[in-house]
Motif scaffolding. Structure first.
Motif, PDB file in Angstrom:
ATOM      1  N   LYS A 268      10.611  25.986  38.313  1.00 47.77           N
ATOM      2  CA  LYS A 268       9.451  25.090  38.161  1.00 47.77           C
ATOM      3  C   LYS A 268       9.800  23.934  37.242  1.00 47.77           C
ATOM      4  N   LEU A 269      10.475  24.234  36.163  1.00 53.06           N
ATOM      5  CA  LEU A 269      10.864  23.204  35.210  1.00 53.06           C
ATOM      6  C   LEU A 269      11.804  22.180  35.842  1.00 53.06           C
ATOM      7  N   MET A 270      12.799  22.650  36.589  1.00 53.54           N
ATOM      8  CA  MET A 270      13.730  21.722  37.240  1.00 53.54           C
ATOM      9  C   MET A 270      13.003  20.853  38.265  1.00 53.54           C
ATOM     10  N   HIS A 271      12.002  21.413  38.936  1.00 49.55           N
ATOM     11  CA  HIS A 271      11.224  20.620  39.878  1.00 49.55           C
ATOM     12  C   HIS A 271      10.383  19.584  39.138  1.00 49.55           C
TER      13      HIS A 271
ATOM     14  N   ALA B 272      10.642  18.397  36.013  1.00 47.81           N
ATOM     15  CA  ALA B 272      11.363  17.452  35.155  1.00 47.81           C
ATOM     16  C   ALA B 272      12.385  16.605  35.903  1.00 47.81           C
ATOM     17  N   ALA B 273      12.943  17.149  36.993  1.00 46.88           N
ATOM     18  CA  ALA B 273      14.060  16.450  37.629  1.00 46.88           C
ATOM     19  C   ALA B 273      13.925  16.297  39.143  1.00 46.88           C
ATOM     20  N   GLY B 274      12.855  16.815  39.722  1.00 44.48           N
ATOM     21  CA  GLY B 274      12.653  16.675  41.153  1.00 44.48           C
ATOM     22  C   GLY B 274      13.483  17.606  42.013  1.00 44.48           C
ATOM     23  N   VAL B 275      14.098  18.611  41.394  1.00 41.11           N
ATOM     24  CA  VAL B 275      14.896  19.573  42.154  1.00 41.11           C
ATOM     25  C   VAL B 275      13.950  20.657  42.681  1.00 41.11           C
ATOM     26  N   PRO B 276      13.833  20.788  44.006  1.00 39.84           N
ATOM     27  CA  PRO B 276      12.925  21.812  44.532  1.00 39.84           C
ATOM     28  C   PRO B 276      13.473  23.213  44.294  1.00 39.84           C
ATOM     29  N   GLY B 277      12.570  24.161  44.165  1.00 38.32           N
ATOM     30  CA  GLY B 277      12.987  25.548  43.971  1.00 38.32           C
ATOM     31  C   GLY B 277      13.900  26.042  45.078  1.00 38.32           C
ATOM     32  N   LEU B 278      13.695  25.543  46.285  1.00 38.67           N
ATOM     33  CA  LEU B 278      14.543  25.938  47.412  1.00 38.67           C
ATOM     34  C   LEU B 278      15.969  25.418  47.268  1.00 38.67           C
ATOM     35  N   GLY B 279      16.188  24.477  46.360  1.00 36.11           N
ATOM     36  CA  GLY B 279      17.520  23.923  46.144  1.00 36.11           C
ATOM     37  C   GLY B 279      18.156  24.395  44.850  1.00 36.11           C
ATOM     38  N   ALA B 280      17.641  25.486  44.280  1.00 37.48           N
ATOM     39  CA  ALA B 280      18.148  25.939  42.983  1.00 37.48           C
ATOM     40  C   ALA B 280      18.575  27.397  43.020  1.00 37.48           C
ATOM     41  N   TYR B 281      19.714  27.656  42.412  1.00 35.15           N
ATOM     42  CA  TYR B 281      20.173  29.021  42.160  1.00 35.15           C
ATOM     43  C   TYR B 281      20.132  29.262  40.660  1.00 35.15           C
TER      44      TYR B 281
END
Length: 117
Positions: A84-87, A89-98
């Motif tokens: 959630k934080l990466m989304h 703060a940085a626009g990185v979707p949860g589907l694009g994060a490990y």
């Protein structure tokens, strides 16, 4: 400890890094009882990353190395908070994060020349 290595394709400015750092620290304290006092974070942003065969979307790989073990619920709570934080703060979707957890015995960590365990 813990140590967090945050690699992302997003280009982060100082304000985003501070927001993410504070959020990582808060999530680890709240969900795993790990105080910011011992937290170390490295950011490697603007990295060309391929995910699902392409480079078009934002991605992140977040590795958490820590002493001891986290319960599955702690891991899930931390992972949700980090994604959630990466989304946010940085626009990185949860589907694009490990998010990867690596727990070790205190004898595998040293600080100032002395082992923790």
């Amino acid at each position: 400890m813990p140590y967090i290595n945050c690699v992302t394709s997003a280009n982060l400015d100082d304000a985003q890094r501070e927001k993410i750092k504070a959020g990582f620290a808060d999530a680890l304290q709240k969900h795993a009882g790990k105080p910011e006092q011992w937290l170390m974070i490295a950011f490697n942003d603007g990295v060309p990353m391929y995910f699902k065969g392409n480079r078009d979307s934002q991605a992140a790989y977040i590795e958490i190395k820590h002493i001891g073990t986290f319960t599955p619920q702690q891991k899930e709570n931390v992972a949700k908070a980090f994604c959630k934080l990466m989304h946010d703060a940085a626009g990185v979707p949860g589907l694009g994060a490990y998010v990867v957890f690596t727990g070790r015995d205190g004898g595998d960590w040293a600080h100032n020349g002395a082992l923790f365990g």
